[in-house]
Design a protein around this motif. Structure first.
Motif, PDB file in Angstrom:
ATOM      1  N   CYS A   1     -15.002   4.593   6.012  1.00  0.00           N
ATOM      2  CA  CYS A   1     -14.264   5.587   5.232  1.00  0.00           C
ATOM      3  C   CYS A   1     -15.150   6.739   4.769  1.00  0.00           C
ATOM      4  CB  CYS A   1     -13.600   4.927   4.022  1.00  0.00           C
ATOM      5  SG  CYS A   1     -14.748   4.114   2.914  1.00  0.00           S
ATOM      6  N   GLN A   2     -16.453   6.660   4.958  1.00  0.00           N
ATOM      7  CA  GLN A   2     -17.333   7.722   4.470  1.00  0.00           C
ATOM      8  C   GLN A   2     -17.054   9.041   5.171  1.00  0.00           C
ATOM      9  OE1 GLN A   2     -20.907   5.116   5.021  1.00  0.00           O
ATOM     10  NE2 GLN A   2     -21.581   6.046   3.103  1.00  0.00           N
TER      11      GLN A   2
ATOM     12  N   VAL B   1       0.815  -1.222   0.000  1.00  0.00           N
ATOM     13  CA  VAL B   1       0.000   0.000   0.000  1.00  0.00           C
ATOM     14  C   VAL B   1       0.848   1.271   0.000  1.00  0.00           C
ATOM     15  CG1 VAL B   1      -1.773   1.290   1.246  1.00  0.00           C
ATOM     16  CG2 VAL B   1      -1.945  -1.199   1.058  1.00  0.00           C
ATOM     17  N   PRO B   2       1.878   1.415   0.859  1.00  0.00           N
ATOM     18  CA  PRO B   2       2.666   2.667   0.828  1.00  0.00           C
ATOM     19  C   PRO B   2       3.285   2.981  -0.534  1.00  0.00           C
ATOM     20  CG  PRO B   2       3.084   1.484   2.869  1.00  0.00           C
ATOM     21  CD  PRO B   2       2.277   0.569   2.001  1.00  0.00           C
TER      22      PRO B   2
ATOM     23  N   VAL C   1      -7.397   2.683   4.938  1.00  0.00           N
ATOM     24  CA  VAL C   1      -7.716   3.972   5.552  1.00  0.00           C
ATOM     25  C   VAL C   1      -6.610   4.385   6.513  1.00  0.00           C
ATOM     26  CG1 VAL C   1      -9.303   5.118   7.142  1.00  0.00           C
ATOM     27  CG2 VAL C   1     -10.209   3.771   5.257  1.00  0.00           C
ATOM     28  N   GLN C   2      -6.116   3.440   7.302  1.00  0.00           N
ATOM     29  CA  GLN C   2      -5.034   3.744   8.231  1.00  0.00           C
ATOM     30  C   GLN C   2      -3.761   4.150   7.505  1.00  0.00           C
ATOM     31  OE1 GLN C   2      -4.673   0.269  10.722  1.00  0.00           O
ATOM     32  NE2 GLN C   2      -6.614   0.643  11.779  1.00  0.00           N
ATOM     33  N   ALA C   3      -3.577   3.659   6.290  1.00  0.00           N
ATOM     34  CA  ALA C   3      -2.395   4.023   5.509  1.00  0.00           C
ATOM     35  C   ALA C   3      -2.520   5.399   4.867  1.00  0.00           C
ATOM     36  CB  ALA C   3      -2.142   2.967   4.438  1.00  0.00           C
TER      37      ALA C   3
ATOM     38  N   SER D   1      -7.050  10.691   2.174  1.00  0.00           N
ATOM     39  CA  SER D   1      -6.468  11.984   1.818  1.00  0.00           C
ATOM     40  C   SER D   1      -5.753  11.927   0.471  1.00  0.00           C
ATOM     41  CB  SER D   1      -5.503  12.432   2.910  1.00  0.00           C
ATOM     42  OG  SER D   1      -4.473  11.474   3.101  1.00  0.00           O
ATOM     43  N   SER D   2      -5.127  10.784   0.161  1.00  0.00           N
ATOM     44  CA  SER D   2      -4.448  10.653  -1.126  1.00  0.00           C
ATOM     45  C   SER D   2      -5.438  10.690  -2.278  1.00  0.00           C
ATOM     46  CB  SER D   2      -3.646   9.346  -1.161  1.00  0.00           C
ATOM     47  OG  SER D   2      -2.621   9.347  -0.201  1.00  0.00           O
ATOM     48  N   PHE D   3      -6.582  10.027  -2.129  1.00  0.00           N
ATOM     49  CA  PHE D   3      -7.606  10.051  -3.169  1.00  0.00           C
ATOM     50  C   PHE D   3      -8.184  11.455  -3.341  1.00  0.00           C
ATOM     51  CE2 PHE D   3      -8.990   5.295  -3.265  1.00  0.00           C
ATOM     52  CZ  PHE D   3      -7.812   5.011  -3.920  1.00  0.00           C
ATOM     53  N   ALA D   4      -8.413  12.157  -2.228  1.00  0.00           N
ATOM     54  CA  ALA D   4      -8.952  13.509  -2.327  1.00  0.00           C
ATOM     55  C   ALA D   4      -7.984  14.420  -3.079  1.00  0.00           C
ATOM     56  CB  ALA D   4      -9.227  14.065  -0.927  1.00  0.00           C
TER      57      ALA D   4
END
Length: 647
Positions: free
Chosen positions: A259-260, A186-187, A222-224, A228-231
């Motif tokens: 995540c909502q 994921v990172p 979400v914890q990763a 915020s990256s998607f936004a």
């Protein structure tokens, strides 16, 4: 991790050098130990070592060195002949120890190759770096490790290729998706989404969306920091990446509700609405008519107006110069954050009602001087700014796909979430959904009409249980609400059993408490669906009509009369007798009608009392708690009124 195996390798080499028996075999063992020690020290000096396979490799190397150390220690002490005769079996011991050290050497060498910058190649081919021995029992781990290593150290093309391969693995199996997350993929995927090539960013977004295969996996994402990256990615071009990110948001929101809130906090809804509105409705300020040329202004009304846009522009110009406004729209319109007009080249003769809706929406956006209220935010371009150049040169299919994915993401985010629904309805999204539900995507095959219908349905479901949302978003005088209801009714009147019909019926039922007593056009189309239609359509129509007729609806008497006047009673009688799985739902609606309009002659002619008497003797019906609560009162009330009529 490396200290213990390095110490063991040095110890084995020292013990082999002091061997008093089997010196030839110990010399061979010592050579392996020296090579392994050198590789381990090289690994210790490596700037970045891939931890996940390193842990397994070091565990295997430690085991092999421990066994070799015990073998060498026996050769270094005691009488060599007696030790050879009674305690040592060199034919079996030394070959196994040498083979174990060779395996450790190959695995450590493989670890060094995948952890070295540039080792993953240039991405022009699919060549891999060999299968490590530790992955023989689970070969998929080798593919995952190799591609994750490429994400860390490969060229831009290689990173994009590895992200696409990880997405393919995650799509094939939920087990593979969980393994990819466990192996720390994921990172680097988030880093690729931030600074990779266009192809790399798109592949990373798709992979992250597919990795969220269940609620537990989504929680790890979400914890990763995926929200915020998607936004952030939604603000920046290209549109292909934004579409992939929107699709991934829809996938994550669909599989987990946790995540909502985070997506909402990161302004994701705002960016999605911006992409949805682009090309669907436009900002008024972009189409203002200049006042410097009075000649052009005078000649403007003489030009034929063939599009909805031209009508909107003429009305806007008229309002600005004359101050002519609709006071009703100004007083009844709930507070809105941005301006919008309906877009699309549509003939005004074909759709005059949508034209009037847009007129009302525009009037509601004007202040007391007839000037336009400044927009809440600029229209999003592909870079998240007001520039339109990059968006206009994009492929129409890409534009349509982004719009569809934005609608899908808003649908999933709105599911059972009041905060998201408020954010959506306070923006231009409702009007966008109405326009898209009407005109679709121009045969691009993106299912944007379906996604729009589902989004409206989810918002209506939340509004059904939220008075605040109903009052703010679905006021009868709201132009956006009118546009939505018009399109829902258009689909229901059409009555074609397709993907749009069921969500539109459900949405109308959920909005039952927002309709006034004078709104008589909703009941008849729903009643018509009770007559010889597909079972799912009939059931959804009955459930929707029940929400109009139930006690929670303060206009239930008026709605029950409307259902009876439109011929609903005879259809419900047939459904109670012959409806199979629809029987109970039809009986509940019939009970409400009998409770609130028992004096109706149509009920007597349809034989409703006989149906209720028959239903009261059916065990499978009276066992339903809703029927048990309604049926006795409905039956007694109907008997009372019909007996009076007979006298």
């Amino acid at each position: 991790m490396l200290a213990r195996p390095i110490q063991l390798a040095d110890e084995v080499a020292k013990q082999c050098a002091a061997a008093r028996s089997f010196r030839a075999e110990c010399t061979e063992l010592k050579a392996r130990a020296d090579k392994l020690a050198a590789l381990l020290r090289q690994a210790a000096r490596a700037p970045d070592l891939y931890d996940r396979p390193a842990a397994r490799i070091m565990a295997g190397a430690t085991t092999a060195l421990s066994r070799a150390s015990g073998l060498a220690a026996r050769c270094a002490r005691g009488h060599p002949r007696l030790r050879s005769l009674f305690t040592l079996s060199p034919a079996a011991g030394f070959p196994r120890a040498v083979a174990a050290l060779d395996t450790a050497l190959e695995d450590v060498a493989w670890l060094l190759r995948i952890s070295s910058p540039g080792a993953a190649g240039d991405g022009d081919d699919d060549s891999l770096l060999g299968l490590p021995n530790i992955a023989q029992n689970e070969p998929i781990l080798f593919f995952i490790w190799d591609h994750v290593a490429r994400l860390h150290t490969g060229s831009p093309a290689a990173r994009a290729d590895s992200a696409a391969n990880l997405a393919s693995l995650a799509r094939d199996s939920q087990h593979f998706a969980k393994l990819i997350i466990e192996e720390d993929a994921v990172p680097p995927l988030l880093k690729l989404l931030k600074d990779g090539t266009d192809e790399g960013q798109e592949a990373a977004a798709r992979a992250l969306g597919l990795l969220g295969c269940d609620a537990e996996s989504v929680e790890k994402l979400v914890q990763a920091g995926v929200c915020s990256s998607f936004a952030t990615a939604l603000k920046d071009p290209p549109m292909r990446v934004q579409a992939a990110v929107a699709e991934a948001i829809a996938a994550l929101a669909d599989r987990s509700s946790t995540c909502q809130d985070l997506f909402s906090q990161n302004n994701t809804v705002r960016y999605l609405v911006g992409h949805l509105a682009s090309g669907t409705i436009q900002e008024h300020s972009r189409y203002s008519v200049g006042s410097s040329s009075s000649k052009n202004s005078a000649a403007a009304p003489q030009q034929p107006m063939k599009s909805l846009h031209s009508v909107v522009l003429a009305k806007t110009h008229s309002m600005r110069h004359t101050g002519d406004r609709d006071p009703t729209s100004l007083t009844d319109e709930p507070p809105r954050r941005s301006n919008g007009t309906a877009g699309g080249e549509q003939d005004t003769k074909r759709n005059p009602h949508m034209q009037s809706v847009v007129h009302s929406a525009m009037a509601a956006k004007t202040n007391t001087n007839g000037s336009l209220v400044p927009p809440f935010r600029p229209q999003l371009g592909t870079s998240g700014s007001s520039g339109r150049g990059a968006r206009e040169v994009e492929d129409p299919e890409v534009k349509a796909h982004l719009k569809a994915m934005a609608a899908k993401a808003l649908w999933k985010l709105a599911h059972n979430h009041l905060g998201v629904c408020k954010s959506i309805t306070e923006s231009r999204a409702l009007l966008c959904f109405a326009v898209l539900l009407e005109k679709g995507d121009g045969d691009m095959g993106t299912d944007v009409q379906f996604f729009s219908a589902m989004a409206i349905m989810e918002i209506a479901r939340v509004a059904e249980h939220s008075l605040v949302l109903r009052q703010s978003a679905f006021k009868p005088s709201s132009p956006a609400a009118k546009a939505v209801v018009d399109q829902l009714l258009r689909v229901v009147r059409k009555g074609e059993y397709d993907a749009l019909l069921l969500p539109c019926i459900t949405a109308l039922g959920c909005l039952a408490r927002t309709f006034t007593a004078s709104e008589t056009r909703v009941i008849a189309p729903l009643v018509q669906l009770l007559d010889e239609r597909e079972p799912p359509v009939i059931k959804e129509a009955v459930v929707a009509l029940t929400k109009f007729a139930c006690s929670e609806n303060h206009l239930h008497v008026s709605h029950c009369k409307a259902i009876v006047d439109d011929g609903g009673a005879r259809h419900l009688v047939q459904l109670v007798y012959l409806g199979d799985e629809i029987q109970i739902e039809a009986l509940i609606l019939l009970c409400y009608i009998a409770l609130y309009v028992p004096e109706s002659e149509e009920l007597a002619q349809a034989g409703v009392l006989a149906v209720l008497l028959w239903a009261s003797k059916q065990a499978h019906m009276v066992q339903d708690t809703r029927v048990e609560a309604l049926l006795p009162d409905a039956k007694s009330r109907l008997e009372l009124f019909q007996s009076r009529a007979s006298r």
